[in-house]
Write a protein that holds these residues in place. Structure first.
Motif, PDB file in Angstrom:
ATOM      1  N   UNK A 290      13.003  34.833  69.590  1.00  0.00           N
ATOM      2  CA  UNK A 290      13.374  33.503  70.073  1.00  0.00           C
ATOM      3  C   UNK A 290      12.165  32.811  70.693  1.00  0.00           C
ATOM      4  N   UNK A 291      12.079  31.518  70.449  1.00  0.00           N
ATOM      5  CA  UNK A 291      10.980  30.777  71.043  1.00  0.00           C
ATOM      6  C   UNK A 291      11.319  30.425  72.486  1.00  0.00           C
ATOM      7  N   UNK A 292      10.309  30.008  73.211  1.00  0.00           N
ATOM      8  CA  UNK A 292      10.518  29.708  74.626  1.00  0.00           C
ATOM      9  C   UNK A 292      11.519  28.570  74.786  1.00  0.00           C
ATOM     10  N   UNK A 293      12.463  28.777  75.642  1.00  0.00           N
ATOM     11  CA  UNK A 293      13.453  27.747  75.893  1.00  0.00           C
ATOM     12  C   UNK A 293      14.592  27.716  74.889  1.00  0.00           C
ATOM     13  N   UNK A 294      14.430  28.417  73.790  1.00  0.00           N
ATOM     14  CA  UNK A 294      15.474  28.383  72.771  1.00  0.00           C
ATOM     15  C   UNK A 294      16.784  28.977  73.274  1.00  0.00           C
ATOM     16  N   UNK A 295      16.667  30.121  73.941  1.00  0.00           N
ATOM     17  CA  UNK A 295      17.870  30.754  74.464  1.00  0.00           C
ATOM     18  C   UNK A 295      18.584  29.831  75.450  1.00  0.00           C
ATOM     19  N   UNK A 296      17.816  29.252  76.354  1.00  0.00           N
ATOM     20  CA  UNK A 296      18.410  28.360  77.349  1.00  0.00           C
ATOM     21  C   UNK A 296      19.094  27.178  76.663  1.00  0.00           C
ATOM     22  N   UNK A 297      18.432  26.655  75.647  1.00  0.00           N
ATOM     23  CA  UNK A 297      19.001  25.515  74.931  1.00  0.00           C
ATOM     24  C   UNK A 297      20.324  25.877  74.263  1.00  0.00           C
ATOM     25  N   UNK A 298      20.318  27.003  73.567  1.00  0.00           N
ATOM     26  CA  UNK A 298      21.538  27.464  72.903  1.00  0.00           C
ATOM     27  C   UNK A 298      22.625  27.738  73.934  1.00  0.00           C
ATOM     28  N   UNK A 299      22.228  28.347  75.025  1.00  0.00           N
ATOM     29  CA  UNK A 299      23.198  28.643  76.082  1.00  0.00           C
ATOM     30  C   UNK A 299      23.831  27.372  76.624  1.00  0.00           C
ATOM     31  N   UNK A 300      23.024  26.363  76.879  1.00  0.00           N
ATOM     32  CA  UNK A 300      23.560  25.110  77.408  1.00  0.00           C
ATOM     33  C   UNK A 300      24.488  24.455  76.402  1.00  0.00           C
ATOM     34  N   UNK A 301      24.079  24.428  75.145  1.00  0.00           N
ATOM     35  CA  UNK A 301      24.940  23.847  74.108  1.00  0.00           C
ATOM     36  C   UNK A 301      26.283  24.568  74.043  1.00  0.00           C
ATOM     37  N   UNK A 302      26.215  25.903  74.097  1.00  0.00           N
ATOM     38  CA  UNK A 302      27.442  26.684  73.958  1.00  0.00           C
ATOM     39  C   UNK A 302      28.374  26.461  75.142  1.00  0.00           C
ATOM     40  N   UNK A 303      27.806  26.535  76.334  1.00  0.00           N
ATOM     41  CA  UNK A 303      28.628  26.330  77.526  1.00  0.00           C
ATOM     42  C   UNK A 303      29.201  24.909  77.516  1.00  0.00           C
ATOM     43  N   UNK A 304      28.395  23.964  77.104  1.00  0.00           N
ATOM     44  CA  UNK A 304      28.890  22.587  76.981  1.00  0.00           C
ATOM     45  C   UNK A 304      30.124  22.545  76.087  1.00  0.00           C
ATOM     46  N   UNK A 305      30.015  23.176  74.930  1.00  0.00           N
ATOM     47  CA  UNK A 305      31.116  23.157  73.971  1.00  0.00           C
ATOM     48  C   UNK A 305      32.349  23.856  74.524  1.00  0.00           C
ATOM     49  N   UNK A 306      32.137  24.971  75.161  1.00  0.00           N
ATOM     50  CA  UNK A 306      33.272  25.760  75.654  1.00  0.00           C
ATOM     51  C   UNK A 306      33.989  25.035  76.789  1.00  0.00           C
ATOM     52  N   UNK A 307      33.201  24.547  77.732  1.00  0.00           N
ATOM     53  CA  UNK A 307      33.802  23.909  78.904  1.00  0.00           C
ATOM     54  C   UNK A 307      34.214  22.472  78.601  1.00  0.00           C
ATOM     55  N   UNK A 308      33.514  21.842  77.685  1.00  0.00           N
ATOM     56  CA  UNK A 308      33.840  20.470  77.345  1.00  0.00           C
ATOM     57  C   UNK A 308      33.126  19.452  78.200  1.00  0.00           C
ATOM     58  N   UNK A 309      31.982  19.844  78.732  1.00  0.00           N
ATOM     59  CA  UNK A 309      31.157  18.926  79.517  1.00  0.00           C
ATOM     60  C   UNK A 309      29.752  18.959  78.947  1.00  0.00           C
ATOM     61  N   UNK A 310      29.193  17.807  78.610  1.00  0.00           N
ATOM     62  CA  UNK A 310      27.814  17.835  78.112  1.00  0.00           C
ATOM     63  C   UNK A 310      26.846  18.210  79.232  1.00  0.00           C
ATOM     64  N   UNK A 311      26.099  19.260  79.000  1.00  0.00           N
ATOM     65  CA  UNK A 311      25.106  19.702  79.982  1.00  0.00           C
ATOM     66  C   UNK A 311      23.726  19.511  79.381  1.00  0.00           C
ATOM     67  N   UNK A 312      22.905  18.721  80.024  1.00  0.00           N
ATOM     68  CA  UNK A 312      21.549  18.551  79.513  1.00  0.00           C
ATOM     69  C   UNK A 312      20.554  18.782  80.619  1.00  0.00           C
ATOM     70  N   UNK A 313      19.559  19.551  80.279  1.00  0.00           N
ATOM     71  CA  UNK A 313      18.474  19.832  81.213  1.00  0.00           C
ATOM     72  C   UNK A 313      17.400  18.791  80.961  1.00  0.00           C
ATOM     73  N   UNK A 314      17.063  18.024  82.023  1.00  0.00           N
ATOM     74  CA  UNK A 314      16.025  17.009  81.841  1.00  0.00           C
ATOM     75  C   UNK A 314      14.691  17.694  81.554  1.00  0.00           C
ATOM     76  N   UNK A 315      14.000  17.200  80.542  1.00  0.00           N
ATOM     77  CA  UNK A 315      12.660  17.720  80.285  1.00  0.00           C
ATOM     78  C   UNK A 315      11.663  17.016  81.192  1.00  0.00           C
ATOM     79  N   UNK A 316      10.724  17.789  81.733  1.00  0.00           N
ATOM     80  CA  UNK A 316       9.762  17.202  82.664  1.00  0.00           C
ATOM     81  C   UNK A 316       8.816  16.252  81.934  1.00  0.00           C
ATOM     82  N   UNK A 317       8.241  15.357  82.654  1.00  0.00           N
ATOM     83  CA  UNK A 317       7.362  14.324  82.110  1.00  0.00           C
ATOM     84  C   UNK A 317       8.044  13.552  80.968  1.00  0.00           C
ATOM     85  N   UNK A 318       8.963  12.677  81.285  1.00  0.00           N
ATOM     86  CA  UNK A 318       9.710  11.951  80.254  1.00  0.00           C
ATOM     87  C   UNK A 318       8.871  10.859  79.595  1.00  0.00           C
TER      88      UNK A 318
END
Lengths: 218, 218
Positions: free
Chosen positions: B190-218
Motif C-alpha cells: 500500500x502506498x502512503x496514505x492509501x490505507x487511511x483513505x480507504x478507511x475513511x471512505x469505508x467508514x463514511x459509507x458504513x456510517x453514512x457521513x462523508x468524512x474527509x481529511x483536509x490535505x495540508x497546503x490547499x
DNA sequence: CTCGCAATTATGCAAGTGTATAATAACTTC
DNA sequence: GAAGTTATTATACACTTGCATAATTGCGAG
C-alpha cells in the motif's frame, strides 16, 4: 485365540503410504501450532500426535522448517478452497453475497484458524518462501473478491474504473478480515450469524449494492 | 590521566532505578517477541538486549511468564494511548475522521506492532490474565469508536438506537482492524496514505457521513 | 519362502531453555 | 569512611530442543 479386531497386532508398526504419513504429520503440526505456536510445536509432540516416532519426520521432511512451510501452505490452501467453493453459482449479486457470508461463518471463522494465521505471521515476515505463499493467498482472495464486486456492479447497471474496483476490493477485504479476526480472537463476543450480518451490511454500504442473505424457511 | 567522559568507568555495573530496569526489560522483550515470537524471545537474549545479565530478570519478574504479561500490557496501552490522543479536539465529525485516519497511519500501522499482536495471540487465547488485558483493550477501543460515531451522527442531525450504534462500531472497528492488519503484514502493498483513505471512505459509507481529511497546503 | 529394500523405530548428542542459588559490588546511611 | 542493604553478576542444574546415526522390521519381488 485372536482378538475380535485387528487392534492389537503383533506387528510393531505399519508401513503407510507416503501421502498418508505426510498428511498426518502436517495435520498434527497444524493442531499443535494453533495451540503452542511454531516454536512450541516440537518435533516430538508432532510425531506423537501423528502416531509415529520423531525420527520419521526427518524421513519425510528434511527439517522442521520444511515441515512448517508445508503445513502453512496446506492451511492456506484449505482456507481459500473453502471460501471459493461458496461462490460458485447463482447471479453475480448472490455470488458476492454468499462469498461474504461464508467467509464470516464457521469453519472459516474459527479460533484455531486465526491462531494458526497469527502463529505463522512471524515466519511469514522473515522467510521469503513463506512470504511467497502469503502474497499468493492474499492476492488470490482479493482478486476473487474484486471480480465478484465488478460483476455485481455490472449486473446492477453500474460500472467502475479498474482502480476504483481495486480500492473497493481492498476495503471489503479489510472488513472481512477484520471481522474474521475478531470472531476468531473473541469467539464469545458475537452471536451466531452476527458477524456475517455485519459483514453483509458493511460490504453493501461500501459497494453500494444491497446484499441480503435469504433466511431459510420464510 | 582520565578519559574525556565517563564512558569507560572502572565500575563493573551501575545500579539503576527499578522503573528504568523494568522498562528496559519490557522493551527488550517486545523487540525480540516481534521478531522471534514469545517462545523465541529467550531470557538470555532479552537480558543481553537490555544490557544486563539474565539473573536480573528474576529479580524484577518472578518468571518469564510474568515478564511477557507485563510486556503485553505495555504494548496494548501504548497502542491505545497513541490512537486516543488523536481524537481529542474539534467537532464530532472531525474527531471521528482524525481517529480513523490516525489508526491507519504509522506509528499505529507498523509491521512490528502487527507482529507483536500476532505473537501474543496464542497466549491470549489460553492465559486468562492475558485474555483480560485483551478484552479490556478491545472494549476500550470499540467503545471509544462508538462514542465518536454516535456524536458524529448526532451532529449531522441523525440519531440511532443503541444496538444499531454498536453494530456500526463493530463494523467500523473491523474495517480499521483489517486495514491495520494488512498494512502491517504487507507493508509494501500500500502506498502512503492509501490505507487511511480507504478507511475513511469505508467508514463514511458504513456510517453514512462523508468524512474527509483536509490535505495540508490547499 | 526368503531376500532385500526402505519405512520405521531406537538411541544418542550437543546446544539451548528457564530457573535456582551463591558470590560480588554499588550505593545509602549513620 | 565503615557497615549494611540489595541490585547485579556469576555459576550451576535439570530439562527440552532439533538433528544425526544406527538398529530394527514390515512387506513386496523373485
Amino acid at each position: 485365540m485372536d482378538d475380535l479386531d485387528v487392534q492389537d497386532d503383533s506387528r510393531k508398526f505399519k508401513r503407510e503410504s507416503a501421502e498418508f504419513r505426510r498428511e498426518a504429520l502436517i495435520l498434527a503440526t497444524l493442531n499443535l501450532i494453533a495451540v503452542m505456536g511454531v516454536r512450541g510445536a516440537t518435533v516430538r509432540e508432532i510425531a506423537a500426535r501423528a502416531n509415529v516416532t520423531q525420527g520419521l519426520i526427518r524421513h519425510y521432511f528434511s527439517s522442521k522448517e520444511e515441515l512448517v512451510q508445508a503445513a502453512y501452505e496446506h492451511h492456506m490452501n484449505t482456507l481459500t478452497d473453502q471460501t471459493a467453493a461458496s461462490s460458485g453459482m447463482g447471479n453475480a449479486v448472490s455470488r458476492l453475497t454468499n462469498f461474504v457470508d461464508a467467509s464470516l461463518r464457521p469453519p472459516i471463522v474459527d479460533p484455531s484458524a486465526v491462531a494458526l494465521w497469527a502463529s505463522f505471521l512471524n515466519k511469514v515476515q522473515h522467510d521469503p518462501k513463506m512470504q511467497r505463499i502469503h502474497q499468493q493467498t492474499y492476492n488470490y482472495f482479493r482478486d476473487h473478491l474484486e471480480k465478484l464486486i465488478v460483476a455485481a456492479l455490472q449486473e446492477t447497471g453500474r460500472s467502475v474504473a479498474a482502480s476504483e474496483a481495486t480500492q473497493l476490493a481492498i476495503a471489503c477485504n479489510a472488513v472481512i478480515d477484520g471481522l474474521w479476526l475478531e470472531g476468531g480472537a473473541l469467539p464469545d463476543a458475537f452471536s451466531e450469524g452476527q458477524l456475517a450480518q455485519i459483514g453483509l451490511n458493511s460490504v453493501s454500504a461500501i459497494v453500494g449494492i444491497p446484499l441480503t442473505k435469504e433466511v431459510e424457511q420464510p
